[in-house]
Design a protein around this motif. Structure first.
Motif, PDB file in Angstrom:
ATOM      1  N   ALA A   1     -12.917 -46.477 102.318  1.00  0.00           N
ATOM      2  CA  ALA A   1     -11.878 -47.526 102.556  1.00  0.00           C
ATOM      3  C   ALA A   1     -13.035 -48.364 103.458  1.00  0.00           C
ATOM      4  N   LYS A   2     -13.830 -48.245 104.219  1.00  0.00           N
ATOM      5  CA  LYS A   2     -14.709 -49.024 104.826  1.00  0.00           C
ATOM      6  C   LYS A   2     -15.488 -49.980 103.750  1.00  0.00           C
ATOM      7  N   LYS A   3     -15.938 -49.526 102.729  1.00  0.00           N
ATOM      8  CA  LYS A   3     -16.443 -50.285 101.583  1.00  0.00           C
ATOM      9  C   LYS A   3     -15.472 -51.333 101.261  1.00  0.00           C
ATOM     10  N   LYS A   4     -14.090 -51.023 101.310  1.00  0.00           N
ATOM     11  CA  LYS A   4     -13.034 -51.791 100.683  1.00  0.00           C
ATOM     12  C   LYS A   4     -12.395 -52.606 101.642  1.00  0.00           C
ATOM     13  N   ASN A   5     -12.936 -52.411 103.153  1.00  0.00           N
ATOM     14  CA  ASN A   5     -12.379 -53.012 104.247  1.00  0.00           C
ATOM     15  C   ASN A   5     -10.652 -52.779 104.330  1.00  0.00           C
ATOM     16  N   ILE A   6     -10.469 -51.381 104.139  1.00  0.00           N
ATOM     17  CA  ILE A   6      -9.038 -51.058 104.241  1.00  0.00           C
ATOM     18  C   ILE A   6      -9.096 -50.347 105.887  1.00  0.00           C
ATOM     19  N   VAL A   7      -8.177 -51.115 106.435  1.00  0.00           N
ATOM     20  CA  VAL A   7      -7.942 -50.383 107.815  1.00  0.00           C
ATOM     21  C   VAL A   7      -6.543 -50.399 107.927  1.00  0.00           C
ATOM     22  N   VAL A   8      -6.232 -49.133 108.876  1.00  0.00           N
ATOM     23  CA  VAL A   8      -4.813 -49.117 109.167  1.00  0.00           C
ATOM     24  C   VAL A   8      -4.636 -49.398 110.745  1.00  0.00           C
ATOM     25  N   SER A   9      -3.743 -50.139 110.895  1.00  0.00           N
ATOM     26  CA  SER A   9      -3.696 -50.601 112.426  1.00  0.00           C
ATOM     27  C   SER A   9      -3.079 -49.653 113.263  1.00  0.00           C
ATOM     28  N   ASP A  10      -3.058 -49.826 114.749  1.00  0.00           N
ATOM     29  CA  ASP A  10      -2.497 -48.878 115.795  1.00  0.00           C
ATOM     30  C   ASP A  10      -1.091 -49.312 115.431  1.00  0.00           C
ATOM     31  N   LYS A  11      -0.645 -50.345 115.205  1.00  0.00           N
ATOM     32  CA  LYS A  11       1.178 -50.452 114.791  1.00  0.00           C
ATOM     33  C   LYS A  11       1.647 -49.752 113.667  1.00  0.00           C
TER      34      LYS A  11
END
Length: 178
Positions: free
Chosen positions: A55-65
């Protein structure tokens, strides 16, 4: 006095329980835990690690929202069943923070595999093959909606399992506990 307190704390740190005065050491306890669930826990930890690395490699982030929205959804479902999230978490020996971690992991892999599509034909076939699942519900639209949700979840789960298998194959995992 300092030595006595230190000895007491030291004993508590290395002893997890006493049975009729006989100690069960932390190392004895840990060895039994590792035998009982060690492989499963280690597999789970390595899987989490490779997912988050990818996920870090692909810049995938899950927001707090996103996490808060999922928490509210879970709370609403439980409230509809007459339960509270905190009661369920306590029963399972979990905390809100551990649930949030699970939600982040789930949302991360869902973003990694992308959306799935379920056709009307798949829904109709599912309903035909699973007539007993509709139960007392005779509203066709509700049955179709539930069938579509179930098929969507099945497809997503299959994609997630394939992703995890692929990531595990590609990863260099070294085990030192064996």
């Amino acid at each position: 006095a300092v030595l006595a307190i230190g000895g007491f704390m030291f004993g508590k740190w290395f002893t997890v329980a006493k049975v009729n005065g006989e100690a069960i050491s932390r190392s004895e306890y840990t060895k039994e835990l590792e035998k009982a669930a060690g492989k499963q826990v280690l597999d789970s930890l390595t899987t989490k690690k490779i997912i988050m690395q990818e996920a870090k490699k692909k810049n995938i982030v899950v927001s707090d929202k996103d996490v808060e929205a999922e928490l509210k959804k879970i709370e609403a479902q439980l409230k509809g069943q007459g339960q509270s999230l905190d009661q369920v978490l306590a029963f399972q020996g979990q905390t809100r923070d551990s649930l949030k971690e699970q939600i982040v992991l789930q949302k991360t892999v869902e973003k990694m595999v992308g959306p799935v599509t379920v056709s009307d034909e798949e829904v109709d076939k599912f309903i035909e093959e699973n007539k007993d699942l509709a139960g007392q519900n005779t509203d066709l639209e509700t049955v179709k909606k539930q069938a579509k949700e179930r098929l969507s979840q099945q497809k997503t789960d299959a994609k997630i399992q394939a992703l995890i298998q692929d990531l595990r194959k590609k990863a260099k995992i070294e085990m030192f506990n064996e």
